[in-house]
Write an enzyme that holds these catalytic residues in place. Structure first.
Site, PDB file in Angstrom:
ATOM      1  N   LYS A 180       0.861  -1.182   0.000  1.00 44.68           N
ATOM      2  CA  LYS A 180       0.000   0.000   0.000  1.00 44.68           C
ATOM      3  C   LYS A 180       0.897   1.232   0.000  1.00 44.68           C
ATOM      4  O   LYS A 180       1.926   1.248   0.685  1.00 44.68           O
ATOM      5  CB  LYS A 180      -0.893  -0.016   1.246  1.00 44.68           C
ATOM      6  N   SER A 205      -9.841   2.201   2.782  1.00 46.88           N
ATOM      7  CA  SER A 205      -8.907   2.910   1.933  1.00 46.88           C
ATOM      8  C   SER A 205      -7.912   2.014   1.197  1.00 46.88           C
ATOM      9  O   SER A 205      -7.315   2.456   0.226  1.00 46.88           O
ATOM     10  CB  SER A 205      -8.119   3.921   2.768  1.00 46.88           C
ATOM     11  N   SER A 239     -10.309  -0.101   6.945  1.00 48.46           N
ATOM     12  CA  SER A 239      -9.656   0.063   5.638  1.00 48.46           C
ATOM     13  C   SER A 239      -8.973  -1.174   5.074  1.00 48.46           C
ATOM     14  O   SER A 239      -8.524  -1.156   3.932  1.00 48.46           O
ATOM     15  CB  SER A 239      -8.654   1.211   5.697  1.00 48.46           C
TER      16      SER A 239
END
Lengths: 484, 95, 478
Positions: free
Chosen positions: A76, A151, A175
């Site tokens: 990420k 997210s 997330s």
């Protein structure tokens, strides 16, 4: 090759069926072929990935390979990666080449994992749909009209589309779990303090926690074994021996006490999602688990509480983005105030600005007690709810998200509606508990996730329960059409 | 709690965010909605409840005093928007 | 109207650690800009603070020394504001729960007696960097080497009533932190800084007046000047019908006046909240006990002991305990000599101090070490030299000519103690001055000094004074 799990890939590498370089090249080719549709990567680090792969092959040749040496994964874009742009999905950090590695990156490098690239995400991890990214929305591989969740939407979409066998994510209010649910994969947010936050760009420090996203629980355990561990550079890192998260995978479900919070099955839950979750619970019953109804009475307060604490912390955490030492700086600042205001005004997107402003307001003179202090008290009540529940049950189960993936743009005008959809995941972060999501079916062709919430540091048991379910079902093996 | 134009301007100033005049009504509406959501907290009596700042009941770990960092100025300043003679440059600060 | 001044001081003492409060970067003074600013100090995205144990030990030591409770649990908070020398946009400090609670120090008053000054609290925090205002093409340069240096902020009660009291308090704390070895006290380098809250009120009135905060008063002299100026300004303002406004004022040492800092007071809303990157600081009783065991004798106790056990005057004991270095030096001399504290004190306060002053040296850089001085004092005590000759020996030792014995030997300064040798010289002097001998014997006692002087001149001052006195008296009377 791309449909193999981590353990299968590990066995393949160990048996010499293929090299890491071939494997890495294969996934890079898939990214090249498919990511134009998905937009799941912000940066693809093809060259360094192949170099890492060759190094992994060399390491293996020397007989020094670990379980995951040579296996590709995606990071990420919230984890600082030395020499690689680490944007956090923001224009603010579009030019930020991180000058150091996050602890998670160090751990992955140490294990010989190969980084394919950095995945797309909601800006500074603020969002549940991946629509707030400066780099554009990510598409859900199950339906390109739909959001992948957020997210960690880029990580979830990339894993679901088999562009990477696994990815890292972070979870501040859901997330990891929510995008895992919406993309039909498995993801776990461990107990707060298990995975180092050093080098993980902070959104809300007391809630943020890194974790893996993969196709099944077994793979999540393998990757979490690498990610977790005490880090002296993080004061909130838990000082205890890193557990073997794979240890309980073989444990039968028989006798497992599962609590179903009645508040998680009430109004607002999409009936089709409810049905898939109930069928999963039925499967657990068949496997011998005891299912009881429990109550988490302060559930409805989790979202309001979260939307004070998270914005308050983020308003302060993001103050360092000021255009002085790194990141976006406005053109020709007239004076100091102009430098700050325009650099930040231009660098941050709308949702980030909204949350900074909410947090600034909540902490400002005269409002602190009514907002921040009150939220901290409620946080205590919410944590106490779980404490009481875990005196009666081993794990708590329920839906990860009240609905399946919605269409891109459908909720962008109403932030509050978007916030309310995180009702089942947010309380877990407030309490600091571990939570995971695994795929348990579909509604309207879009995946449904089952959330498992465990007691503090009880990840192995949760992963075991998920694994046993995945031995009995095949939802986690479904492949989105077009990405076979 | 409905926020007004001047509230938004105050908050934006405290947070050092440039926002355009045209966007203020939109911010006012969204922020007011968020605060209305947050207001739900007030319905609960929390008197006597200890505030919880951290998820885990842990205490601060202490580091031994010792220099572990070396000079990386050149490395760190490669990503800086404006530097001269090893200093970060900002518009003139008036004391 | 008669006015009363009310003063409270906030003192920032830089703690003498080798690394910063939340990072492993060095704290050494004077490095090239930004070479001691690591990723944590720069506030790069993703970095986290970890607390330096030594700062906790030092704060605990200070708490014990001022009779305060060391908080079993204290909290680090963020003070949020934007400034270029504050890289994270917030300063990590302590707000609601500081590490050191209420305590006090006693100051000596000029008019005699002492006064207790309350200390409200002391807390740990990080220092900011420095803005360099020299022109860089119209820009300001930022050096973050100092960012993250540990500070102990010591907040006093508004207990002082004059600039002199404020200076006495500041000096007291300055000596204390150096005794405790928690701060080097170097005011030029900014290791010990002071802000003063000053207000005036009509004598007899209980309510405080509106206060001004004076900044940039980083020497004892400036503190006194700045407060005196500010008090006069406030009184003049009120008496001419004006009102004191609460504001921050900067002391200008060149002009000797305070001036209002640009109106940046607007909405100083620091939005304090507990730093979520740091956990509660818990200090166990065992830790406090271990620190207490390392606590040195404090200035007040030492002073008392010098008076009671060494028989020194309050004045002498006060000077000798002004700094730990002087007290340690003095005690080393006494130990090496094996007693005679008064004589030792006289040499430290007298000759040694004036030589140090003359050459602008600190005692730890004295060419005459405690061992050298003690060696010389021993020669006074064993009658090898007189006190007067000793000054010549001291001067030679200061110039690096060796220890007392070497100087005495080389310069032939050894005292004449041989009775027959002294007698012989006396006889010569008396024989050369028959008129004065007759006059003395006729009752002019004052002439005794004349004969002493003559003998001393003949011996170049080396005759043992006591022996000379006795022999001369006998001869003159005999």
């Amino acid at each position: 090759m791309h449909n193999k799990t981590l353990s299968e890939l590990s066995a393949g590498l160990a048996g010499g069926d293929f090299s890491s370089e071939e494997l890495t090249g294969g996934f890079l080719a898939r990214i090249g072929k498919f990511d134009g549709q998905l937009n799941s990567f912000i940066t693809v680090t093809a060259e360094s990935a192949l170099a890492q792969a060759r190094a992994a092959d060399a390491r293996r040749a020397q007989g020094q390979a670990g379980a995951l040496t040579g296996i590709p994964l995606a990071q990420k874009d919230i984890f600082c990666t030395d020499g690689v742009r680490t944007s956090c999905g923001s224009k603010m950090l579009d030019n930020f080449i991180a000058p150091y590695d996050a602890t998670v990156i160090e751990h992955c490098n140490g294990a010989g994992l190969v980084m394919l690239g950095k995945t797309n995400m909601d800006e500074f991890a603020m969002g549940s749909s991946n629509e707030t990214s400066f780099y554009g929305a990510v598409k859900n591989p199950w339906d390109l009209k739909a959001v992948p969740g957020g997210s960690s939407g880029g990580s979830a979409a990339a894993v679901a589309a088999r562009l990477t066998p696994a990815a890292t994510g972070t979870d501040t209010g859901g997330s990891i779990r929510q995008p895992a649910a919406l993309c039909g994969i498995t993801g776990i947010k461990p107990t707060y303090g298990s995975v180092s936050r050093y080098g993980m760009i902070a959104f809300a420090s007391s809630l943020d926690q890194g974790g893996p996203l993969a196709r099944n629980a077994e793979d999540c355990a393998l990757l979490l074994n690498v990610m977790a561990g005490f880090d002296p550079r993080d004061s909130t890192s838990v000082e205890r021996a890193t557990p073997d998260y794979s240890a309980a995978l073989g444990n039968p479900v028989k006798g497992l006490r599962i609590g179903l919070p009645k508040e998680y099955f009430g109004a607002g839950l999409d009936p089709a999602v409810a049905q898939a979750v109930e069928e999963a619970i039925a499967e657990y019953r068949r496997l011998g688990a005891e299912v009881v109804e429990i109550s988490l009475p302060n559930t409805a307060l989790a979202v309001p509480t979260y939307y004070v604490i998270a914005p308050a912390e983020c308003s302060s955490n993001l103050s360092r983005m000021d255009g002085v030492r790194f990141g976006h700086r406005c053109a020709e600042p007239q004076n100091l105030e102009d430098l700050y205001k325009r650099s930040r005004g231009e660098g941050f997107g709308e949702e980030v600005k909204r949350r900074i402003m909410v947090g600034t307001y909540a902490l400002s003179a005269g409002y602190y007690d009514a907002y921040y202090l009150k939220a901290q008290q409620l946080r205590h009540l919410i944590a106490d709810d779980f404490k009481a529940a875990f005196e009666k049950v081993d794990v708590i189960m329920g839906p990860t998200s009240p609905s399946v993936a919605f269409d891109i743009g459908a909720r962008s005008d109403d932030p509050v509606a978007m916030y309310l959809a995180d009702v089942y995941t947010i309380a877990v972060n407030l309490a600091g508990l571990p939570g995971m999501s695994l795929p348990v079916g579909f509604a309207d062709g879009r995946p449904v996730g089952l959330q498992i919430i465990g007691n503090y540091f009880d990840e192995a048991r949760m992963l075991g329960a998920a694994h046993q379910y995945q031995l009995a079902t095949d939802w986690h093996q479904r492949i989105p059409h077009g990405f076979e | 709690m409905a926020l007004e134009r001047k509230d938004i301007k105050n908050i934006a100033h405290l947070a050092r965010l440039a926002i355009s005049e045209a966007d203020i009504p939109e911010y006012a509406r969204n922020l007011s909605n968020i605060l209305a959501l947050v207001e739900q907290m007030q319905a609960v009596d929390t008197s006597g409840v200890t505030p919880m700042a951290h998820p885990l009941d842990a205490v601060q770990r202490l580091r031994e005093d010792g220099v572990t960092e070396t000079d990386q100025r050149d490395h760190f300043q490669q990503i800086a928007p404006a530097v001269e003679d090893g200093l970060y440059l900002v518009p003139k600060v008036i004391e | 109207m008669e006015w009363e001044t009310v003063i409270g001081l906030e003192i920032h003492a830089q703690l003498a650690t080798t690394s910063k409060i939340f990072s492993g970067a060095a704290t050494a003074y004077g490095a090239a800009p930004n070479t001691q600013a690591c990723a944590v100090d720069l506030g790069l995205p993703g970095v986290l603070p970890v607390l330096n144990k030594e700062t906790v030990r030092m704060a605990t030591k200070f708490g014990l020394a001022i009779g305060a409770t060391v908080a079993p649990r204290s909290i680090f908070a963020r003070k949020n504001y934007f400034y270029p020398d504050l890289p994270k946009g917030y300063q990590i400090s302590q707000y609601e729960l500081p590490v050191v609670g209420q305590g006090y120090v006693d100051i000596e008053l000029e008019e005699g007696g002492s006064k207790r000054i309350g200390i409200t609290r002391a807390h740990l925090e990080e220092d900011a960097g420095k803005s360099l205002h020299e022109d860089f093409n119209g820009m300001t340069g930022i050096d973050l080497n100092r960012a993250g240096t540990p500070l102990l902020e010591i907040v006093s009660e508004p207990d002082m009533r004059s600039a002199k009291e404020a200076v006495a308090y500041m000096k007291k704390l300055h000596a204390l932190v150096r005794y405790l070895e928690i701060c080097d006290g170097n005011m030029q380098e900014g290791s010990f800084r002071c802000d003063a809250n000053v207000s005036v009120r009509p004598k007899g009135q209980e309510a405080f007046g509106t206060r001004a905060e004076l900044k940039n008063i980083n020497s004892f002299r400036f503190v006194e000047k700045a407060i005196d100026y500010e008090v006069e300004r406030q009184i003049a303002l009120i008496e001419s019908g004006g009102k004191v406004v609460q504001e921050t004022r900067l002391f200008d040492p060149d002009k000797g006046e305070t001036r209002s800092m640009r109106a940046k007071e607007e909405a100083n809303d620091y939005r304090y909240f507990p730093d979520p990157d740091l956990l509660p600081l818990v200090i166990e009783p065992a830790f406090i006990e271990a620190v207490a065991a390392t606590l040195p004798e404090l200035p007040d106790a030492k002073r008392q002991r010098f008076m009671e056990e060494h028989g020194l005057s309050a004045y002498d004991a006060g000077i000798l305990t002004d700094s730990r270095d002087i007290a340690d030096y003095y005690e080393a001399v006494v130990t090496a000599v094996g007693g005679e504290p008064k004589l030792c004190a006289n040499w430290v306060i007298g000759e040694l101090s004036s030589y140090l002053n003359r050459d602008g040296r600190e005692i730890d850089a004295s060419p005459v070490s405690s061992v050298l001085l003690a060696g010389m004092i021993k020669r006074i005590l064993d009658n090898t030299i007189s006190g007067k000759i000793a000054k010549e020996v001291f001067d030679a030792m200061w110039a690096g000519e060796g220890d007392a014995d070497a100087v005495i030997g080389k310069k032939g300064l050894k005292q004449i103690t041989d009775t027959s040798a002294i007698e012989k010289i006396i006889d010569e002097v008396l024989a050369a001055n028959p008129d004065n001998v007759a006059a003395y014997r006729g009752g002019k006692d004052k002439l005794f000094g004349f004969f002493v002087g003559q003998v001393m001149r003949a011996t170049q001052g080396k005759a043992n004074p006591q022996q000379l006195n006795e022999l001369l008296k006998r001869k003159l009377e005999g």
